[in-house]
Enzyme design. Structure first.
Site, PDB file in Angstrom:
ATOM      1  N   ASP A   1      -2.708  12.507  -3.607  1.00  0.00           N
ATOM      2  CA  ASP A   1      -2.897  13.933  -3.872  1.00  0.00           C
ATOM      3  C   ASP A   1      -3.158  14.138  -5.363  1.00  0.00           C
ATOM      4  O   ASP A   1      -2.358  13.721  -6.195  1.00  0.00           O
ATOM      5  CB  ASP A   1      -1.639  14.695  -3.443  1.00  0.00           C
ATOM      6  CG  ASP A   1      -1.857  16.195  -3.372  1.00  0.00           C
ATOM      7  OD1 ASP A   1      -2.543  16.736  -4.268  1.00  0.00           O
ATOM      8  OD2 ASP A   1      -1.348  16.829  -2.435  1.00  0.00           O
TER       9      ASP A   1
ATOM     10  N   GLU B   1       0.855  -1.188   0.000  1.00  0.00           N
ATOM     11  CA  GLU B   1       0.000   0.000   0.000  1.00  0.00           C
ATOM     12  C   GLU B   1       0.887   1.232   0.000  1.00  0.00           C
ATOM     13  O   GLU B   1       1.681   1.443   0.918  1.00  0.00           O
ATOM     14  CB  GLU B   1      -0.928   0.028   1.206  1.00  0.00           C
ATOM     15  CG  GLU B   1      -1.849   1.244   1.191  1.00  0.00           C
ATOM     16  CD  GLU B   1      -2.803   1.318   2.371  1.00  0.00           C
ATOM     17  OE1 GLU B   1      -3.522   2.325   2.466  1.00  0.00           O
ATOM     18  OE2 GLU B   1      -2.819   0.383   3.195  1.00  0.00           O
TER      19      GLU B   1
ATOM     20  N   ASN C   1       9.583   7.202   0.115  1.00  0.00           N
ATOM     21  CA  ASN C   1       8.843   7.528  -1.097  1.00  0.00           C
ATOM     22  C   ASN C   1       8.330   6.245  -1.749  1.00  0.00           C
ATOM     23  O   ASN C   1       9.101   5.325  -2.023  1.00  0.00           O
ATOM     24  CB  ASN C   1       9.777   8.294  -2.048  1.00  0.00           C
ATOM     25  CG  ASN C   1       9.113   8.713  -3.328  1.00  0.00           C
ATOM     26  OD1 ASN C   1       8.719   7.872  -4.119  1.00  0.00           O
ATOM     27  ND2 ASN C   1       9.005  10.012  -3.533  1.00  0.00           N
TER      28      ASN C   1
ATOM     29  N   GLU D   1       4.757   5.026   3.749  1.00  0.00           N
ATOM     30  CA  GLU D   1       4.329   6.397   4.043  1.00  0.00           C
ATOM     31  C   GLU D   1       5.567   7.234   4.356  1.00  0.00           C
ATOM     32  O   GLU D   1       6.520   6.731   4.949  1.00  0.00           O
ATOM     33  CB  GLU D   1       3.366   6.397   5.237  1.00  0.00           C
ATOM     34  CG  GLU D   1       2.881   7.749   5.693  1.00  0.00           C
ATOM     35  CD  GLU D   1       2.165   8.516   4.587  1.00  0.00           C
ATOM     36  OE1 GLU D   1       2.659   9.604   4.248  1.00  0.00           O
ATOM     37  OE2 GLU D   1       1.149   8.027   4.057  1.00  0.00           O
TER      38      GLU D   1
ATOM     39  N   THR E   1     -13.307   5.993   5.225  1.00  0.00           N
ATOM     40  CA  THR E   1     -12.506   6.817   6.130  1.00  0.00           C
ATOM     41  C   THR E   1     -13.188   8.164   6.377  1.00  0.00           C
ATOM     42  O   THR E   1     -14.136   8.543   5.679  1.00  0.00           O
ATOM     43  CB  THR E   1     -11.117   7.073   5.535  1.00  0.00           C
ATOM     44  OG1 THR E   1     -11.261   7.820   4.308  1.00  0.00           O
ATOM     45  CG2 THR E   1     -10.405   5.758   5.223  1.00  0.00           C
TER      46      THR E   1
ATOM     47  N   LYS F   1      -3.817  21.501 -10.282  1.00  0.00           N
ATOM     48  CA  LYS F   1      -3.353  22.479 -11.267  1.00  0.00           C
ATOM     49  C   LYS F   1      -2.557  21.784 -12.370  1.00  0.00           C
ATOM     50  O   LYS F   1      -1.733  20.922 -12.105  1.00  0.00           O
ATOM     51  CB  LYS F   1      -2.485  23.541 -10.588  1.00  0.00           C
ATOM     52  CG  LYS F   1      -3.252  24.407  -9.589  1.00  0.00           C
ATOM     53  CD  LYS F   1      -2.354  25.464  -8.967  1.00  0.00           C
ATOM     54  CE  LYS F   1      -3.147  26.316  -7.978  1.00  0.00           C
ATOM     55  NZ  LYS F   1      -2.297  27.356  -7.342  1.00  0.00           N
TER      56      LYS F   1
END
Length: 278
Positions: free
Chosen positions: A183, A106, A160, A131, A256, A187
């Protein structure tokens, strides 16, 4: 997981013990993305800078007690592997977990709400949660403690996600890869920073066993289209309907708090699932 602030971890990783303090990043010097691009020949899709994040006393105590057993720190290599997609230092999951079992990676587990729930639902599956935020990993360790699992089938890596996938995971060694609510970098000029890129999907497909599952979820419609295009362009993967197709691991996620907020704001959740062809 979606992150609130910028951070940066250099590409290319190995494993070492984490000696950072409760407010340290443990990630070493942070170079600017453009400097990184000149050295590596590309701009990493997750060019973040690790932020400082203090742990509570309980989190710190749990970290000190649990991390040596369950966690690993990913550290930067100065150069990418000369072997391309070949891992630099592949993890021996069998030795780490102490058994032979399907392994799911994950990427971006956040505080681990989905990680723990899905691991509890499938005790026969081993989960490696990646994470960059130390506090999120500490929250997951505390949740593991509270769950009082008979056998802990979760291991943690701080680093990473793309670098871990590339440098620490052997080809055709994973039964599943999960990326939930990365994320979206909405933009247009930031789209190059999105975690899931065509190159990411190629790497995921290479690391999956035949029949393995790539499961992504997002509430951002533009990012959903981006992920679909990248996934469908990979010839080794075929999009599947979990209600019809047989899958080797569960794709049932818990809802969540973040997801509830997105739902209440009128956002639709896109569940995107591919299976590697034999």
């Amino acid at each position: 997981m979606r992150h609130d602030g910028p951070m940066h971890v250099q590409p290319g990783v190995g494993l070492q013990s984490d000696t950072s303090s409760s407010t340290g990043t443990g990630s070493g010097p942070a170079d600017e993305p453009e400097a990184e691009k000149s050295a590596w020949g590309y701009l990493p899709p997750t060019a973040f800078r690790s932020r400082h994040s203090a742990l509570s006393s309980i989190q710190q105590q749990t970290w000190e007690r649990r991390w040596p057993q369950l966690g690993r720190q990913a550290t930067a290599h100065s150069q990418p592997s000369a072997r391309g997609h070949e891992p630099i230092d592949p993890i021996d999951a069998r030795a780490w977990f102490g058994r032979e079992a399907p392994v799911v990676l994950e990427i971006g587990c956040g505080s681990g709400t989905s990680t723990l729930a899905m691991a509890q639902a499938e005790p026969n599956v081993d989960v490696i949660a990646v994470e960059v935020y130390r506090r999120g990993l500490a929250q997951l360790l505390c949740a593991i403690d509270r769950a009082d699992l008979q056998r802990i089938n979760i291991r943690l890596i701080r680093g990473n996600g793309i670098d871990v996938l590339r440098d620490l995971i052997a080809p055709e060694s994973l039964t599943g890869v999960r990326v939930f609510f990365p994320d979206p970098w909405p933009k247009a000029r930031h789209h190059k920073r999105r975690l899931i890129q065509p190159s990411t999907v190629v790497l995921i497909a290479d690391r999956l066993l035949p029949g393995g599952v790539f499961h992504a979820a997002t509430d951002h419609p533009g990012y959903a289209e981006h992920i679909i295009a990248a996934g469908d362009a990979e010839p080794a993967l075929a999009r599947v309907d979990p209600g019809v197709d047989s899958l080797p691991v569960s794709v049932v996620r818990p809802t969540t708090k973040y997801e509830m907020k997105a739902h209440n704001a009128g956002s639709s959740i896109n569940e995107l699932i591919w299976k590697k062809q034999r």
